[in-house]
Design a protein around this motif. Structure first.
Motif, mmCIF file in Angstrom:
data_model
loop_
_atom_site.group_PDB
_atom_site.id
_atom_site.type_symbol
_atom_site.label_atom_id
_atom_site.label_comp_id
_atom_site.label_asym_id
_atom_site.label_seq_id
_atom_site.Cartn_x
_atom_site.Cartn_y
_atom_site.Cartn_z
ATOM 1 N N ALA B 230 -2.921 -5.455 12.658
ATOM 2 C CA ALA B 230 -2.499 -4.189 12.047
ATOM 3 C C ALA B 230 -3.708 -3.308 11.742
ATOM 4 C CB ALA B 230 -1.701 -4.465 10.775
ATOM 5 N N ALA B 231 -4.769 -3.909 11.215
ATOM 6 C CA ALA B 231 -5.957 -3.115 10.870
ATOM 7 C C ALA B 231 -6.585 -2.527 12.134
ATOM 8 C CB ALA B 231 -6.958 -3.974 10.099
ATOM 9 N N ASP B 232 -6.616 -3.294 13.213
ATOM 10 C CA ASP B 232 -7.151 -2.772 14.482
ATOM 11 C C ASP B 232 -6.313 -1.598 14.989
ATOM 12 O OD1 ASP B 232 -9.157 -4.636 14.426
ATOM 13 O OD2 ASP B 232 -8.306 -5.946 15.966
ATOM 14 N N LEU B 233 -4.977 -1.722 14.905
ATOM 15 C CA LEU B 233 -4.103 -0.621 15.346
ATOM 16 C C LEU B 233 -4.380 0.637 14.537
ATOM 17 C CD1 LEU B 233 -0.638 -2.443 15.715
ATOM 18 C CD2 LEU B 233 -2.069 -1.565 17.569
ATOM 19 N N LEU B 234 -4.566 0.462 13.238
ATOM 20 C CA LEU B 234 -4.804 1.616 12.362
ATOM 21 C C LEU B 234 -6.137 2.287 12.686
ATOM 22 C CD1 LEU B 234 -3.549 -0.085 9.108
ATOM 23 C CD2 LEU B 234 -2.560 2.005 10.068
ATOM 24 N N VAL B 235 -7.166 1.466 12.900
ATOM 25 C CA VAL B 235 -8.485 2.033 13.228
ATOM 26 C C VAL B 235 -8.413 2.749 14.578
ATOM 27 C CG1 VAL B 235 -10.889 1.471 13.766
ATOM 28 C CG2 VAL B 235 -9.760 0.380 11.817
ATOM 29 N N ASP B 236 -7.744 2.123 15.557
ATOM 30 C CA ASP B 236 -7.605 2.747 16.880
ATOM 31 C C ASP B 236 -6.834 4.064 16.795
ATOM 32 O OD1 ASP B 236 -8.979 0.672 17.968
ATOM 33 O OD2 ASP B 236 -7.218 -0.374 18.782
ATOM 34 N N ALA B 237 -5.892 4.146 15.843
ATOM 35 C CA ALA B 237 -5.099 5.367 15.701
ATOM 36 C C ALA B 237 -5.877 6.464 14.987
ATOM 37 C CB ALA B 237 -3.813 5.062 14.946
ATOM 38 N N GLY B 238 -7.062 6.139 14.486
ATOM 39 C CA GLY B 238 -7.901 7.161 13.880
ATOM 40 C C GLY B 238 -8.003 7.114 12.365
ATOM 41 N N HIS B 239 -7.425 6.075 11.751
ATOM 42 C CA HIS B 239 -7.565 5.948 10.296
ATOM 43 C C HIS B 239 -8.988 5.543 9.945
ATOM 44 C CE1 HIS B 239 -3.321 6.344 9.040
ATOM 45 N NE2 HIS B 239 -3.070 5.894 10.260
ATOM 46 N N ASP B 240 -9.510 6.132 8.882
ATOM 47 C CA ASP B 240 -10.844 5.803 8.405
ATOM 48 C C ASP B 240 -10.833 4.362 7.869
ATOM 49 O OD1 ASP B 240 -13.215 5.500 7.012
ATOM 50 O OD2 ASP B 240 -13.152 7.525 6.148
ATOM 51 N N PRO B 241 -11.685 3.475 8.457
ATOM 52 C CA PRO B 241 -11.673 2.075 7.985
ATOM 53 C C PRO B 241 -11.875 1.950 6.478
ATOM 54 C CG PRO B 241 -13.061 2.305 9.937
ATOM 55 C CD PRO B 241 -12.637 3.696 9.547
ATOM 56 N N ARG B 242 -12.560 2.936 5.898
ATOM 57 C CA ARG B 242 -12.814 2.845 4.455
ATOM 58 C C ARG B 242 -11.561 3.066 3.627
ATOM 59 N NH1 ARG B 242 -17.742 6.984 4.543
ATOM 60 N NH2 ARG B 242 -16.183 7.910 5.930
ATOM 61 N N ARG B 243 -10.499 3.601 4.254
ATOM 62 C CA ARG B 243 -9.250 3.802 3.510
ATOM 63 C C ARG B 243 -8.264 2.653 3.726
ATOM 64 N NH1 ARG B 243 -9.267 8.971 1.686
ATOM 65 N NH2 ARG B 243 -10.541 10.422 2.895
ATOM 66 N N ILE B 244 -8.681 1.668 4.507
ATOM 67 C CA ILE B 244 -7.781 0.552 4.813
ATOM 68 C C ILE B 244 -8.216 -0.669 4.011
ATOM 69 C CG2 ILE B 244 -6.853 -0.931 6.625
ATOM 70 C CD1 ILE B 244 -7.704 1.296 8.633
ATOM 71 N N LYS B 245 -7.385 -1.053 3.071
ATOM 72 C CA LYS B 245 -7.700 -2.244 2.278
ATOM 73 C C LYS B 245 -6.830 -3.402 2.764
ATOM 74 C CE LYS B 245 -9.246 0.396 -1.662
ATOM 75 N NZ LYS B 245 -9.340 0.519 -3.123
ATOM 76 N N THR B 246 -7.446 -4.552 2.893
ATOM 77 C CA THR B 246 -6.701 -5.695 3.427
ATOM 78 C C THR B 246 -6.741 -6.869 2.465
ATOM 79 O OG1 THR B 246 -8.626 -6.605 4.575
ATOM 80 C CG2 THR B 246 -7.272 -5.057 5.808
ATOM 81 N N GLU B 247 -5.702 -7.671 2.556
ATOM 82 C CA GLU B 247 -5.620 -8.913 1.781
ATOM 83 C C GLU B 247 -4.923 -9.906 2.695
ATOM 84 O OE1 GLU B 247 -6.701 -9.614 -1.487
ATOM 85 O OE2 GLU B 247 -4.886 -9.784 -2.708
ATOM 86 N N ARG B 248 -5.441 -11.118 2.769
ATOM 87 C CA ARG B 248 -4.901 -12.084 3.724
ATOM 88 C C ARG B 248 -4.388 -13.321 3.016
ATOM 89 N NH1 ARG B 248 -8.457 -10.598 8.315
ATOM 90 N NH2 ARG B 248 -9.279 -8.638 7.597
ATOM 91 N N PHE B 249 -3.290 -13.846 3.566
ATOM 92 C CA PHE B 249 -2.802 -15.145 3.129
ATOM 93 C C PHE B 249 -3.173 -16.141 4.205
ATOM 94 C CE2 PHE B 249 0.950 -13.313 0.512
ATOM 95 C CZ PHE B 249 0.045 -12.856 -0.406
ATOM 96 N N GLY B 250 -4.096 -17.007 3.931
ATOM 97 C CA GLY B 250 -4.496 -17.994 4.920
ATOM 98 C C GLY B 250 -3.394 -19.014 5.141
ATOM 99 N N PRO B 251 -3.494 -19.737 6.256
ATOM 100 C CA PRO B 251 -2.500 -20.768 6.531
ATOM 101 C C PRO B 251 -2.584 -21.902 5.524
ATOM 102 C CG PRO B 251 -4.315 -20.883 8.105
ATOM 103 C CD PRO B 251 -4.536 -19.676 7.273
ATOM 104 N N THR B 252 -3.647 -21.920 4.745
ATOM 105 C CA THR B 252 -3.804 -22.998 3.779
ATOM 106 C C THR B 252 -3.492 -22.506 2.373
ATOM 107 O OG1 THR B 252 -6.102 -22.423 3.573
ATOM 108 C CG2 THR B 252 -5.545 -24.189 5.122
ATOM 109 N N GLY B 253 -2.686 -21.489 2.290
ATOM 110 C CA GLY B 253 -2.370 -20.950 0.968
ATOM 111 C C GLY B 253 -1.451 -21.838 0.159
ATOM 112 N N GLY B 254 -1.261 -23.070 0.611
ATOM 113 C CA GLY B 254 -0.321 -24.003 -0.023
ATOM 114 C C GLY B 254 -0.653 -24.341 -1.445
#
Lengths: 198, 254
Positions: B230-254
Motif C-alpha cells: 500500500a505504501a509503495d502504491l501511494l508513493v508511486d501515485a505521488g503522495h509525499d512519503p513524509r505524509r504516509i505513516k505506517t504501522e505493521r502487525f507482524g506475523p508474530t503478533g501473537g
C-alpha cells in the motif's frame, strides 16, 4: 513479579536467556514508520558530519572496498520479539572513525527517508556496531533497511537505523525519531529501557 | 520523565467482532487518556512467575467513547484482539480471559502513528485485516470531537465475515458526515459488491482515496506485506512519503 493472571499458564518457556519482557521469534518482522525508501547504489553515500561541520563521505564502492566482518548476533525489538543468531556482513563503525577527528560523545544516525536515532559514540565503537549490507549471505532487502543499515545489537533494534545515510556527531545528546515519540534515549534491552523514564 | 507504570485493568465486557476476534472493554483505574493510534503493552503472569508481554493498539476513542457512542468515562480502554494461531497471549485474551479478571497494562505508548483532531489535513486511512483497530480509534475520536475533517477509510479484508466493527462502520458511514468507507475483499466479495475479490490496487486508491494534491495525512496499518504494498502504491501515485505513516502487525503478533 506482576499480579497473576487467572488461568494463564504460558507456553513458550525457552531455555535461552532473553531480556525481560521479550519472546523468541523465528521470523524477521518488519517495523518502520513510513514507506520503504528505494536508494540507488550509484548515488548512495555514507556521511559523518563532525561537531565542527567537517564532512567525511564514503561512496558505495568505497564501502565495498573496506574490510568487512561477518557477525552473528542476537537482536531485540522493543515491540517484544527477539531473534537469535542473526548473521550479518558489514563494516565496523569504528573503521569509519579512523579518519574522523571528533570530541563528540553522541551520534545521531540519519537515514534516507528522514529517520533518526541517537546513540552514544562509545556504543558504536570497539566491535559493537556495523554498517551492514548483507543478511544471511543475501543483499539486505529494502524492507529490512537495505542497501545498508546500522546494526547495534546490544541496544533495542530501533537504534539499528535502517537505510542509514550517516552520523551527525553531537556534543550533547539529543533525541531522535522514536526517542522524541516517547521511547528511551539509550534503550538497553537487558535493563528493559523501552520508554522514556524506564 | 517518570516511568510509565504498570496498571491493573479489569475486564468489564466482551464484544465478539468476528469468529476469531473480540473486543475487550477494560476498566483501567487512573487511566491518563490517550491519542487515537496509540498502543498499550499487556502483561500476563503465570502462577510460577513466568510472564509474557505483547503490544496492542487501542480501539476506543481518546476520551473513552465506546463503540455504542455513549460516553463510557475516562477510565476505559478497548482493545480488539485477533486470535493468532498458536498465539500465546492472543489465544488467552481471546479465549479464557473472563469478565472481572485482572490483567496488567502499561501505556499509552507511541507519539507518531496518531491523529489529533486539531490536525488540518484530510485523512486517508488504509487498513489491512486487524490493522483497522488503531484507525477505528481515529474514526471514533473524530466523531467524539465533533470534527468535520473529511475522512476516508479503505479497508481490505479477506471476506465480509472478516470485517471488524462491520455494523458500526455501516452506521457511521451513514451518520458521521464526511466519513467515507470502502471495502476491498481479497478472497471473496459479497454479492453485488461491484469489485471482484483481489488485492488492493492503484485503481482502488485512486477511486476511494484522496488525490496527492489534497495533501492528505495517510495512515496505513496491517500486516507487513500489505503495508509495504500500500505504501509503495501511494508513493508511486505521488503522495509525499513524509505524509504516509505506517504501522505493521507482524506475523508474530501473537
Amino acid at each position: 513479579m506482576g499480579i497473576v493472571t487467572p488461568g494463564f499458564t504460558g507456553r513458550r518457556r525457552s531455555d535461552v536467556n532473553l531480556p525481560p519482557g521479550q519472546y523468541l521469534t523465528e521470523d524477521f518482522p518488519v517495523l518502520s514508520a513510513g514507506p520503504t525508501p528505494r536508494i540507488p547504489l550509484d548515488t548512495w553515500e555514507f556521511v559523518i558530519v563532525t561537531e565542527t561541520g567537517e564532512k567525511h563521505t564514503w561512496s558505495w564502492a568505497q564501502l565495498m572496498a573496506m574490510p568487512s566482518e561477518d557477525v552473528t548476533v542476537d537482536i531485540h525489538c522493543v515491540t517484544k520479539w527477539s531473534k537469535l543468531g542473526t548473521r550479518w556482513r558489514g563494516v565496523p563503525v569504528s573503521a569509519f572513525f579512523d579518519e574522523v577527528e571528533t570530541a563528540a560523545d553522541f551520534a545521531m544516525a540519519v537515514s534516507y527517508g528522514g529517520y533518526t536515532t541517537n546513540v552514544p559514540l562509545d556504543d558504536l565503537l570497539d566491535g559493537q556496531a556495523w554498517v551492514a549490507y548483507k543478511f544471511d549471505d543475501d543483499d539486505l532487502a529494502p524492507e529490512h533497511g537495505g542497501p545498508a543499515r546500522l546494526v547495534v545489537p546490544h541496544l533495542y533494534f530501533w537504534k539499528s537505523a535502517k537505510w542509514v545515510r550517516g552520523l551527525r556527531m553531537m556534543l550533547e545528546d539529543e533525541p531522535g525519531f522514536w526517542e522524541t515519540a516517547g521511547y528511551h534515549d539509550y534503550g538497553d534491552p537487558w535493563r528493559e529501557q523501552r520508554y522514556q523514564g524506564d | 520523565m517518570s516511568r510509565l507504570a504498570w496498571r491493573v485493568a479489569y475486564l468489564r465486557e466482551v464484544r465478539d467482532e468476528t469468529p476469531s476476534a473480540r473486543t475487550l472493554v477494560l476498566d483501567v483505574p487512573g487511566w491518563p487518556g490517550h491519542l487515537p493510534g496509540q498502543h498499550v503493552d499487556v502483561r500476563l503472569t503465570a502462577p510460577d512467575g513466568y510472564s509474557a508481554q505483547r503490544s496492542y493498539s487501542i480501539a476506543s476513542a481518546a476520551d473513552g467513547d465506546a463503540a455504542d457512542g455513549e460516553a463510557a468515562g475516562g477510565d476505559t480502554v478497548e482493545l480488539t484482539v485477533q486470535r493468532v494461531p498458536d498465539g500465546e497471549v492472543s489465544s488467552y485474551l481471546a479465549g479464557p480471559y473472563a469478565v472481572g479478571d485482572p490483567v496488567e497494562l502499561r501505556g499509552p505508548v507511541g507519539g507518531w502513528f496518531v491523529w489529533r483532531p486539531a490536525d488540518l489535513a484530510p485523512v486517508l486511512l488504509i487498513a489491512g485485516g486487524s490493522g483497522v483497530v488503531p484507525l477505528m480509534s481515529m474514526i471514533r475520536a473524530r466523531a467524539a470531537a465533533g470534527s468535520r475533517m473529511p475522512f476516508r477509510l479503505v479497508y481490505s479484508a479477506r471476506t465480509p465475515e472478516d470485517v471488524l466493527y462491520a455494523e458500526e462502520l455501516k452506521r457511521r458511514a451513514l451518520s458521521d458526515r464526511g466519513l467515507d468507507v470502502s471495502y476491498v475483499y481479497t478472497r471473496r466479495a459479497p454479492d453485488g459488491h461491484g469489485r471482484p475479490a483481489g488485492r488492493l490496487t492503484a485503481v482502488d486508491l485512486a477511486e476511494w482515496g484522496w488525490p496527492p494534491e489534497f495533501e492528505p495525512a495517510v495512515f496505513v496499518c496491517g500486516p507487513t506485506g500489505f503495508v509495504e504494498a500500500a505504501a509503495d502504491l501511494l508513493v508511486d501515485a505521488g503522495h509525499d512519503p513524509r505524509r504516509i505513516k505506517t504501522e505493521r502487525f507482524g506475523p508474530t503478533g501473537g
